[in-house]
Enzyme design. Structure first.
Site, PDB file in Angstrom:
ATOM      1  N   SER A  22       0.855  -1.183   0.000  1.00  0.00           N
ATOM      2  CA  SER A  22       0.000   0.000   0.000  1.00  0.00           C
ATOM      3  C   SER A  22       0.890   1.230   0.000  1.00  0.00           C
ATOM      4  O   SER A  22       1.909   1.265   0.697  1.00  0.00           O
ATOM      5  CB  SER A  22      -0.909   0.006   1.225  1.00  0.00           C
ATOM      6  OG  SER A  22      -1.758   1.140   1.222  1.00  0.00           O
ATOM      7  N   HIS A  49      -2.463   7.275  -4.822  1.00  0.00           N
ATOM      8  CA  HIS A  49      -2.581   6.128  -3.915  1.00  0.00           C
ATOM      9  C   HIS A  49      -2.654   4.867  -4.761  1.00  0.00           C
ATOM     10  O   HIS A  49      -3.247   4.854  -5.845  1.00  0.00           O
ATOM     11  CB  HIS A  49      -3.857   6.250  -3.064  1.00  0.00           C
ATOM     12  CG  HIS A  49      -4.330   4.945  -2.498  1.00  0.00           C
ATOM     13  ND1 HIS A  49      -5.367   4.228  -3.057  1.00  0.00           N
ATOM     14  CD2 HIS A  49      -3.902   4.217  -1.438  1.00  0.00           C
ATOM     15  CE1 HIS A  49      -5.570   3.136  -2.353  1.00  0.00           C
ATOM     16  NE2 HIS A  49      -4.695   3.097  -1.373  1.00  0.00           N
ATOM     17  N   ASN A 104      -2.722   0.309  -4.147  1.00  0.00           N
ATOM     18  CA  ASN A 104      -2.742  -0.816  -3.219  1.00  0.00           C
ATOM     19  C   ASN A 104      -3.012  -2.086  -4.011  1.00  0.00           C
ATOM     20  O   ASN A 104      -3.890  -2.100  -4.880  1.00  0.00           O
ATOM     21  CB  ASN A 104      -3.831  -0.605  -2.160  1.00  0.00           C
ATOM     22  CG  ASN A 104      -4.034  -1.830  -1.288  1.00  0.00           C
ATOM     23  OD1 ASN A 104      -4.907  -2.652  -1.545  1.00  0.00           O
ATOM     24  ND2 ASN A 104      -3.235  -1.940  -0.254  1.00  0.00           N
ATOM     25  N   VAL A 105      -2.236  -3.122  -3.755  1.00  0.00           N
ATOM     26  CA  VAL A 105      -2.523  -4.452  -4.304  1.00  0.00           C
ATOM     27  C   VAL A 105      -2.329  -5.454  -3.179  1.00  0.00           C
ATOM     28  O   VAL A 105      -1.378  -5.350  -2.402  1.00  0.00           O
ATOM     29  CB  VAL A 105      -1.634  -4.801  -5.518  1.00  0.00           C
ATOM     30  CG1 VAL A 105      -2.152  -4.124  -6.780  1.00  0.00           C
ATOM     31  CG2 VAL A 105      -0.175  -4.418  -5.289  1.00  0.00           C
ATOM     32  N   HIS A 116      -6.191   7.566 -16.850  1.00  0.00           N
ATOM     33  CA  HIS A 116      -7.240   6.593 -17.151  1.00  0.00           C
ATOM     34  C   HIS A 116      -6.892   5.716 -18.346  1.00  0.00           C
ATOM     35  O   HIS A 116      -7.285   4.538 -18.386  1.00  0.00           O
ATOM     36  CB  HIS A 116      -8.570   7.317 -17.347  1.00  0.00           C
ATOM     37  CG  HIS A 116      -9.255   7.643 -16.054  1.00  0.00           C
ATOM     38  ND1 HIS A 116      -9.995   6.729 -15.345  1.00  0.00           N
ATOM     39  CD2 HIS A 116      -9.261   8.783 -15.312  1.00  0.00           C
ATOM     40  CE1 HIS A 116     -10.458   7.292 -14.238  1.00  0.00           C
ATOM     41  NE2 HIS A 116     -10.022   8.539 -14.198  1.00  0.00           N
ATOM     42  N   GLY A 154      -5.323  -4.992  14.969  1.00  0.00           N
ATOM     43  CA  GLY A 154      -4.135  -4.803  15.777  1.00  0.00           C
ATOM     44  C   GLY A 154      -2.907  -4.487  14.972  1.00  0.00           C
ATOM     45  O   GLY A 154      -1.780  -4.759  15.403  1.00  0.00           O
TER      46      GLY A 154
END
Length: 304
Positions: free
Chosen positions: A94, A108, A110-111, A147, A260
């Site tokens: 991330s 940003h 994330n994978v 895009h 956590g």
């Protein structure tokens, strides 16, 4: 699930983090990433890298995590009750990049891969991720490039994939209490397993591999543009929307905190400097107003 598959995903993600950090540093003449290794309370851990107070990037954070445990947090089981009572493993990369120049958008990506198991029952697994762009002073050429690159990441997997995940991104990164999108979107996918492991893994890699080619040309075009106090003040104000989304809506943030996870690594996505101003509105017809009028609502950028 065969442990070698999880190892393969983690190996790819480790390389992806290395690649992104190296490329970001190539655009940054002063600051360098500091690395922080950490352990998760229930098992596993991660490698967080943060670059701070740079000339191009005010802050950039790229985290690799592989955590596991015997029970899932409420954020994971709320919309997937069949996961209750299962052990889990989650591995992902991330990142959030906050540039210094207001003409360079925040980005940003994330994978991730997730698997939940229980005794002799069939494992439940999926891939997720995407990338999105949050400009302050947008340029249509930049948005179109972003895009087009997102569509290129999806094209090998079917003509319907980009429109589907582009819309999901628009819907997900939407601040309901502001009635506006966080930025100009990109791709968002989750719970992906219907293509089988190998094809789903290939798609996750395609999304991860296209992030730099989507973002880097925009950084290079805009990072040396002159700006003043007005542009900086607007950037800091709009960063407040980023904070609002991440702390109120983002499922990844909620999952990390409720499971956590390491708070410092989870909240490295927040900008280092931000302002809120009571009931502020841009002046009609101004550069700031253009963002509100033309970019903070879902659009079919590629006419697909």
């Amino acid at each position: 699930m065969n442990g070698s598959r999880i190892d393969a995903v983690k190996s790819y993600l480790t390389g992806l983090q290395d690649r992104i950090c190296h490329t970001v540093e190539q655009e940054e003449p002063r600051a360098r990433f500091a690395e922080d290794l950490w352990a998760h309370a229930t098992g596993g851990g991660g490698r967080t890298r943060v670059l701070y107070d740079g000339t191009t990037f005010e802050q950039a954070g790229v985290t690799l995590s592989h955590v596991y445990g015997t029970e899932l947090p409420a954020s994971a089981t709320a919309h997937r009750p069949e996961l209750a009572g299962r052990s889990f493993q989650a591995v992902g990369v991330s990142l959030v990049i906050h540039p210094l120049n207001p003409y360079v958008p925040t980005s940003h990506a994330n994978v991730r891969f997730f698997i939940a198991e229980k005794d002799d029952e069939t494992a439940i697994w999926w891939f997720g991720g995407g990338f999105d762009l949050t400009p302050f002073y947008p340029f249509q050429d930049d948005v179109l490039h972003w895009h087009r690159t997102a569509r290129a990441a999806c094209d090998p997997f079917g003509a319907e994939v980009y429109p589907r995940y582009k819309k999901w991104c628009d819907d997900y990164f939407f601040l309901k209490h502001r009635n506006e999108t966080r930025g100009v979107g990109g791709l968002f996918f989750d719970d992906l397993n219907e293509w089988g492991f190998e094809q789903c893994f290939a798609f996750m890699r395609s999304v991860g591999d296209h992030y730099l080619s989507a973002y880097l040309p925009i950084v290079q075009r805009r990072k040396d543009m002159p700006f003043g106090e007005r542009e900086r003040a607007f950037q800091l104000y709009r960063r407040g929307r980023y904070v609002e989304f991440n702390l109120v809506y983002d499922r990844g943030t909620l999952f990390g905190l409720q499971s956590g996870g390491r708070t410092e690594s989870i909240l490295m996505s927040l900008p280092p400097v931000v302002n809120w101003r009571y009931n502020w509105r841009p002046e009609a017809g101004s550069k700031e107003d253009e963002l509100y009028q033309n970019y903070l609502k879902p659009r079919d950028w590629l006419g697909s």
